[in-house]
Design a protein around this motif. Structure first.
Motif, PDB file in Angstrom:
ATOM      1  N   GLY A  12     -80.891  -7.710 -36.145  1.00 53.04           N
ATOM      2  CA  GLY A  12     -80.767  -7.081 -37.449  1.00 53.04           C
ATOM      3  C   GLY A  12     -81.599  -7.809 -38.466  1.00 53.04           C
ATOM      4  N   GLY A  13     -81.456  -7.388 -39.698  1.00 55.72           N
ATOM      5  CA  GLY A  13     -82.186  -8.046 -40.770  1.00 55.72           C
ATOM      6  C   GLY A  13     -83.323  -7.193 -41.309  1.00 55.72           C
ATOM      7  N   THR A  14     -83.980  -7.716 -42.315  1.00 51.51           N
ATOM      8  CA  THR A  14     -85.076  -7.007 -42.961  1.00 51.51           C
ATOM      9  C   THR A  14     -86.323  -7.069 -42.109  1.00 51.51           C
ATOM     10  OG1 THR A  14     -84.157  -7.655 -45.083  1.00 51.51           O
ATOM     11  CG2 THR A  14     -86.412  -6.845 -45.085  1.00 51.51           C
ATOM     12  N   ARG A  15     -87.020  -5.983 -42.038  1.00 52.27           N
ATOM     13  CA  ARG A  15     -88.254  -5.896 -41.253  1.00 52.27           C
ATOM     14  C   ARG A  15     -89.453  -6.134 -42.160  1.00 52.27           C
ATOM     15  NH1 ARG A  15     -84.375  -6.415 -37.935  1.00 52.27           N
ATOM     16  NH2 ARG A  15     -83.856  -4.687 -36.611  1.00 52.27           N
ATOM     17  N   LEU A  16     -89.624  -7.365 -42.582  1.00 53.27           N
ATOM     18  CA  LEU A  16     -90.703  -7.696 -43.516  1.00 53.27           C
ATOM     19  C   LEU A  16     -92.078  -7.403 -42.946  1.00 53.27           C
ATOM     20  CD1 LEU A  16     -89.339 -10.988 -45.099  1.00 53.27           C
ATOM     21  CD2 LEU A  16     -89.318  -8.685 -46.048  1.00 53.27           C
ATOM     22  N   LYS A  17     -92.233  -7.578 -41.639  1.00 52.73           N
ATOM     23  CA  LYS A  17     -93.516  -7.311 -40.994  1.00 52.73           C
ATOM     24  C   LYS A  17     -93.936  -5.855 -41.225  1.00 52.73           C
ATOM     25  CE  LYS A  17     -95.646  -7.779 -36.428  1.00 52.73           C
ATOM     26  NZ  LYS A  17     -95.419  -8.204 -35.050  1.00 52.73           N
ATOM     27  N   ILE A  18     -93.007  -4.930 -41.101  1.00 55.36           N
ATOM     28  CA  ILE A  18     -93.307  -3.518 -41.295  1.00 55.36           C
ATOM     29  C   ILE A  18     -93.633  -3.244 -42.758  1.00 55.36           C
ATOM     30  CG2 ILE A  18     -92.321  -1.188 -41.271  1.00 55.36           C
ATOM     31  CD1 ILE A  18     -90.873  -1.925 -38.717  1.00 55.36           C
ATOM     32  N   LYS A  26    -101.788  -0.403 -43.047  1.00 56.67           N
ATOM     33  CA  LYS A  26    -101.999  -0.465 -41.602  1.00 56.67           C
ATOM     34  C   LYS A  26    -101.146   0.578 -40.892  1.00 56.67           C
ATOM     35  CE  LYS A  26    -104.785  -3.949 -41.436  1.00 56.67           C
ATOM     36  NZ  LYS A  26    -106.159  -3.750 -40.994  1.00 56.67           N
ATOM     37  N   ALA A  27    -101.641   1.070 -39.770  1.00 58.24           N
ATOM     38  CA  ALA A  27    -100.835   1.930 -38.913  1.00 58.24           C
ATOM     39  C   ALA A  27     -99.748   1.058 -38.294  1.00 58.24           C
ATOM     40  CB  ALA A  27    -101.703   2.556 -37.827  1.00 58.24           C
ATOM     41  N   ILE A  28     -98.550   1.597 -38.186  1.00 56.87           N
ATOM     42  CA  ILE A  28     -97.411   0.813 -37.704  1.00 56.87           C
ATOM     43  C   ILE A  28     -96.780   1.504 -36.502  1.00 56.87           C
ATOM     44  CG2 ILE A  28     -95.163  -0.160 -38.307  1.00 56.87           C
ATOM     45  CD1 ILE A  28     -96.121   0.219 -41.305  1.00 56.87           C
ATOM     46  N   VAL A  29     -96.519   0.724 -35.466  1.00 54.98           N
ATOM     47  CA  VAL A  29     -95.788   1.190 -34.290  1.00 54.98           C
ATOM     48  C   VAL A  29     -94.562   0.302 -34.169  1.00 54.98           C
ATOM     49  CG1 VAL A  29     -95.853   1.589 -31.809  1.00 54.98           C
ATOM     50  CG2 VAL A  29     -97.946   1.849 -33.150  1.00 54.98           C
ATOM     51  N   SER A  30     -93.414   0.922 -33.998  1.00 55.48           N
ATOM     52  CA  SER A  30     -92.176   0.145 -33.932  1.00 55.48           C
ATOM     53  C   SER A  30     -91.195   0.773 -32.965  1.00 55.48           C
ATOM     54  CB  SER A  30     -91.539   0.082 -35.325  1.00 55.48           C
ATOM     55  OG  SER A  30     -90.313  -0.636 -35.293  1.00 55.48           O
ATOM     56  N   THR A  31     -90.287  -0.063 -32.491  1.00 60.25           N
ATOM     57  CA  THR A  31     -89.139   0.452 -31.747  1.00 60.25           C
ATOM     58  C   THR A  31     -88.168   1.051 -32.765  1.00 60.25           C
ATOM     59  OG1 THR A  31     -88.009  -1.676 -31.945  1.00 60.25           O
ATOM     60  CG2 THR A  31     -89.305  -1.289 -29.929  1.00 60.25           C
ATOM     61  N   THR A  32     -87.219   1.816 -32.282  1.00 59.29           N
ATOM     62  CA  THR A  32     -86.214   2.375 -33.182  1.00 59.29           C
ATOM     63  C   THR A  32     -85.430   1.267 -33.872  1.00 59.29           C
ATOM     64  OG1 THR A  32     -84.734   2.621 -31.287  1.00 59.29           O
ATOM     65  CG2 THR A  32     -85.929   4.568 -31.980  1.00 59.29           C
ATOM     66  N   VAL A  33     -85.124   0.213 -33.134  1.00 57.67           N
ATOM     67  CA  VAL A  33     -84.391  -0.921 -33.709  1.00 57.67           C
ATOM     68  C   VAL A  33     -85.240  -1.610 -34.774  1.00 57.67           C
ATOM     69  CG1 VAL A  33     -83.330  -3.165 -33.229  1.00 57.67           C
ATOM     70  CG2 VAL A  33     -83.001  -1.277 -31.642  1.00 57.67           C
ATOM     71  N   ALA A  35     -87.434  -0.382 -36.760  1.00 62.84           N
ATOM     72  CA  ALA A  35     -87.593   0.423 -37.972  1.00 62.84           C
ATOM     73  C   ALA A  35     -86.261   0.815 -38.606  1.00 62.84           C
ATOM     74  CB  ALA A  35     -88.389   1.687 -37.651  1.00 62.84           C
ATOM     75  N   GLU A  36     -85.173   0.334 -38.037  1.00 58.96           N
ATOM     76  CA  GLU A  36     -83.840   0.657 -38.536  1.00 58.96           C
ATOM     77  C   GLU A  36     -83.691   0.307 -40.009  1.00 58.96           C
ATOM     78  OE1 GLU A  36     -80.540  -1.377 -36.556  1.00 58.96           O
ATOM     79  OE2 GLU A  36     -80.492   0.326 -35.197  1.00 58.96           O
ATOM     80  N   GLY A  37     -83.160   1.233 -40.779  1.00 58.90           N
ATOM     81  CA  GLY A  37     -82.892   0.973 -42.190  1.00 58.90           C
ATOM     82  C   GLY A  37     -84.079   1.217 -43.107  1.00 58.90           C
ATOM     83  N   LEU A  38     -85.237   1.526 -42.553  1.00 56.93           N
ATOM     84  CA  LEU A  38     -86.411   1.812 -43.369  1.00 56.93           C
ATOM     85  C   LEU A  38     -86.601   3.327 -43.441  1.00 56.93           C
ATOM     86  CD1 LEU A  38     -88.866  -0.857 -41.920  1.00 56.93           C
ATOM     87  CD2 LEU A  38     -87.501  -1.007 -43.998  1.00 56.93           C
ATOM     88  N   GLU A  39     -86.920   3.808 -44.601  1.00 61.84           N
ATOM     89  CA  GLU A  39     -87.083   5.248 -44.776  1.00 61.84           C
ATOM     90  C   GLU A  39     -88.535   5.659 -44.550  1.00 61.84           C
ATOM     91  OE1 GLU A  39     -85.226   6.822 -48.264  1.00 61.84           O
ATOM     92  OE2 GLU A  39     -83.456   5.598 -47.981  1.00 61.84           O
ATOM     93  N   LEU A  40     -89.009   5.430 -43.329  1.00 66.39           N
ATOM     94  CA  LEU A  40     -90.352   5.821 -42.934  1.00 66.39           C
ATOM     95  C   LEU A  40     -90.226   6.954 -41.922  1.00 66.39           C
ATOM     96  CD1 LEU A  40     -91.905   2.273 -42.463  1.00 66.39           C
ATOM     97  CD2 LEU A  40     -92.212   3.809 -44.402  1.00 66.39           C
ATOM     98  N   ARG A  41     -91.102   7.951 -42.033  1.00 65.12           N
ATOM     99  CA  ARG A  41     -91.015   9.134 -41.180  1.00 65.12           C
ATOM    100  C   ARG A  41     -91.894   8.978 -39.943  1.00 65.12           C
ATOM    101  NH1 ARG A  41     -92.705  13.121 -45.725  1.00 65.12           N
ATOM    102  NH2 ARG A  41     -94.017  11.299 -46.088  1.00 65.12           N
ATOM    103  N   ASP A  42     -91.249   9.167 -38.785  1.00 66.70           N
ATOM    104  CA  ASP A  42     -91.953   9.059 -37.505  1.00 66.70           C
ATOM    105  C   ASP A  42     -93.063  10.096 -37.432  1.00 66.70           C
ATOM    106  OD1 ASP A  42     -92.610   8.382 -34.885  1.00 66.70           O
ATOM    107  OD2 ASP A  42     -91.095   9.711 -34.034  1.00 66.70           O
ATOM    108  N   GLY A  43     -94.248   9.641 -37.070  1.00 67.69           N
ATOM    109  CA  GLY A  43     -95.390  10.529 -36.933  1.00 67.69           C
ATOM    110  C   GLY A  43     -96.142  10.775 -38.224  1.00 67.69           C
TER     111      GLY A  43
END
Length: 74
Positions: A12-18, A26-33, A35-43
């Motif tokens: 858990g915790g903040t995803r500062l890298k993202i 930058k283009a970002i690729v992440s696992t579901t875990v 990107a959890e808690g971030l309001e970014l839209r897949d695709g």
């Protein structure tokens, strides 16, 4: 061109890298875990995949598609 990959599979915790990668466009690729808690839209703003193999495939695909990388990094 480049991508940011957040391969967090648990935890858990903040995803500062993202957040930092998004700020740099930058283009970002992440696992579901990852990107959890971030309001970014897949695709649209991020590519979200379940599991390590799918994450790796998404990274390889993006590295071969500079136009898509640029579109995701806006």
């Amino acid at each position: 061109m480049g991508i940011a990959c957040c391969s967090i599979l648990s935890g858990g915790g903040t995803r500062l890298k993202i957040l930092e990668a998004a700020a740099y466009g930058k283009a970002i690729v992440s696992t579901t875990v990852g990107a959890e808690g971030l309001e970014l839209r897949d695709g649209i703003e991020i590519v979200i995949r379940v599991g390590a193999p799918a994450l790796a495939r998404a990274c390889v695909e993006l590295l071969g598609d500079p136009a898509r990388c640029e579109a995701l990094g806006v």
